[in-house]
Scaffold this motif. Structure first.
Motif, PDB file in Angstrom:
ATOM      1  N   ILE A 138       0.849  -1.211   0.000  1.00  0.00           N
ATOM      2  CA  ILE A 138       0.000   0.000   0.000  1.00  0.00           C
ATOM      3  C   ILE A 138       0.873   1.246   0.000  1.00  0.00           C
ATOM      4  N   GLN A 139       1.938   1.264   0.774  1.00  0.00           N
ATOM      5  CA  GLN A 139       2.831   2.424   0.822  1.00  0.00           C
ATOM      6  C   GLN A 139       3.498   2.647  -0.539  1.00  0.00           C
TER       7      GLN A 139
ATOM      8  N   LYS B 151       0.894   4.115  -2.888  1.00  0.00           N
ATOM      9  CA  LYS B 151       0.646   5.517  -2.549  1.00  0.00           C
ATOM     10  C   LYS B 151       1.784   6.411  -3.079  1.00  0.00           C
TER      11      LYS B 151
END
Length: 381
Positions: A370-371, A374
Motif C-alpha cells: 500500500i505504501q 501511494k
C-alpha cells in the motif's frame, strides 16, 4: 466375713441358710476352712491361683454354700448331661426342648472325621442319635459371639454329612441300594449364657426354633432344624409358673439360691439333681480342676475369636487398600487423559500461533505494498 489370700481380696457375704436349703446344699463352710483345704494340695492351690479373680470368687462362694454353680461351663455341662453315664437325664431335657418324647439309642463321637481346609476338626459338645434316627447336637456357649450363625450352619451340615456317610456305608455293607429317604432330621440346639445383639432385638423371646421355609409355601422338609436359647434373656423374663423346660434352663443358667428353691418347689424332681451338683462343695480337687478346664476352654475360644476378628480386620484392610489402589489407578488414568488433552491444547495453540504469525507477516507485506502504491500515485501527480 472377709478373707485375704496373698494379694487378692475375696469378700463373700455368708448369710444364714434356711433348713430346707441346707438339707440340699449342705452346711455352710467358712472361708478359712475352704482355703486351708485348697492350700493343703499344692497342685490344687496352683490351679486355683491360675484362675481369674471372678472364677476364684465363684469357687469360694459355691464351696461356702452361698451360691450354686452355672452349668454353662463346659466341664459341668458335660458332667451333668453325659449321655454315656445318664442318658435319661439328657432325654428329659431334649424332650422338653423338642416338645416330643425322645429316646437316645446311640452316643456319636463329638469329633468330625473330615478335616476342614485348615486341617482342624469340627468338635461338638454332645451328639446323640435318637430312636427316630434323628441326630441331635447340643452346644453350650458362655459367650454368644463364639457361635455365630455360620458356625451353627456348619455344625448342622457336618451332622447331615456324617449321617449320609454312615447310611451309605451300611447299605454298601449289606449290598442294598442307598436312598435319600433313609436320611433323618438333624437338630442343632445352642444354649448361650451371654447372647449377641441380634437376640436382644427380641427381648421377650428366648426359644428360637428355625428351619428352612420357602416363600411360595412349598412344603419340602430339608431336614435341618435349630433351637437357639439365649439364657440371659430367659433370666430377665418373669416365670411365675415354672415348667419343666423353665426348670432345666434355670438349672443350667442360674446360681442364685432363690432360683434354686423356686425350681425345686415347682419341679421337685430337680432336688436330686441339685444335690448331686452340691456334692462338689466337698470335692474341692475335682471342683477346682473343672473350673481350671473351663478357663482353658474359655481362653482357647477367646484366642480363636481374636484370630478370627484379626483375620476379618486384615481382610477389611486388604479391601480398603484394593479400593484405594483402584481409586489411584483411576486418578492416574484421568491425569494421563488430562495430560493428553493439555498436550493437544498446547499443539493447537502452537498451530494457532503459527497461523497468527503468518497473518501478521502477510499484513506487513500488504502495508508495504500500500505504501508503494501511494508513493507511485504521488509521483504521477
Amino acid at each position: 466375713m472377709n478373707f485375704r489370700d496373698d494379694d487378692h481380696d475375696h469378700s463373700i457375704n455368708l448369710v444364714g441358710l434356711d433348713d430346707d436349703l441346707i438339707s440340699i446344699i449342705g452346711p455352710e463352710r467358712g472361708l478359712t476352712e475352704i482355703m486351708a483345704e485348697i492350700r493343703s494340695d499344692p497342685e490344687v492351690f496352683q490351679q486355683y491361683m491360675e484362675l481369674s479373680n471372678p472364677l476364684r470368687q465363684e469357687v469360694l462362694s459355691f464351696c461356702a454354700g452361698t451360691r450354686g454353680v452355672k452349668m454353662t461351663y463346659d466341664p459341668f455341662f458335660k458332667f451333668i448331661f453325659d449321655p454315656c453315664v445318664d442318658p435319661e437325664r439328657l432325654e428329659r431335657f431334649l424332650s422338653c426342648c423338642m416338645a416330643q418324647p425322645v429316646t437316645i439309642v446311640e452316643v456319636i463321637p463329638n469329633e468330625s472325621r473330615r478335616f476342614t481346609e485348615d486341617s482342624s476338626l469340627l468338635i461338638m459338645d454332645i451328639v446323640v442319635r435318637l430312636h427316630s434316627g434323628a441326630l441331635v447336637n447340643v452346644e453350650i456357649q458362655r459367650v454368644g459371639y463364639f457361635f455365630p450363625g455360620a458356625r451353627c450352619a456348619c455344625y448342622s451340615s457336618d451332622l447331615m454329612m456324617r449321617q449320609y456317610s454312615q447310611i451309605r456305608a451300611k447299605h454298601r455293607k449289606k449290598g442294598t441300594r442307598f436312598s435319600y429317604k433313609d436320611i433323618k432330621t438333624v437338630y442343632t440346639i445352642v444354649l448361650m449364657q451371654k447372647s449377641t445383639n441380634e437376640f436382644h432385638m427380641l427381648p421377650n423371646h428366648y426359644l428360637h426354633y428355625g428351619k428352612v421355609k420357602f416363600n411360595t409355601g412349598l412344603d419340602l422338609d430339608l431336614l435341618q432344624e435349630y433351637l437357639l436359647i439365649p439364657l440371659d434373656i430367659f433370666l430377665k423374663i418373669p416365670h411365675n409358673n415354672i415348667s419343666e423346660l423353665d426348670a432345666w434352663l434355670y438349672f443350667i443358667s442360674s446360681d442364685n439360691v432363690g432360683d434354686i428353691m423356686r425350681v425345686i418347689k415347682a419341679q421337685p424332681k430337680f432336688e436330686e439333681l441339685y444335690r448331686e451338683v452340691f456334692q462338689f462343695r466337698f470335692r474341692i480337687k475335682e471342683l477346682v480342676g473343672m473350673f481350671s478346664e473351663a478357663l482353658r476352654i474359655l481362653d482357647a475360644n477367646t484366642v480363636q475369636y481374636m484370630i478370627e476378628e484379626q483375620q476379618k480386620e486384615l481382610e477389611k484392610m486388604r479391601l480398603e487398600a484394593r479400593a484405594r489402589d483402584e481409586q489411584l489407578s483411576q486418578a492416574e488414568s484421568q491425569l494421563a487423559h488430562t495430560s493428553d488433552q493439555l498436550s493437544q491444547a498446547e499443539s493447537q495453540l502452537a498451530h494457532t500461533s503459527d497461523q497468527l504469525s503468518q497473518a501478521e507477516s502477510q499484513l506487513a507485506e500488504k502495508d508495504l505494498e500500500i505504501q508503494r502504491l501511494k508513493a507511485l500515485l504521488a509521483g504521477k501527480s
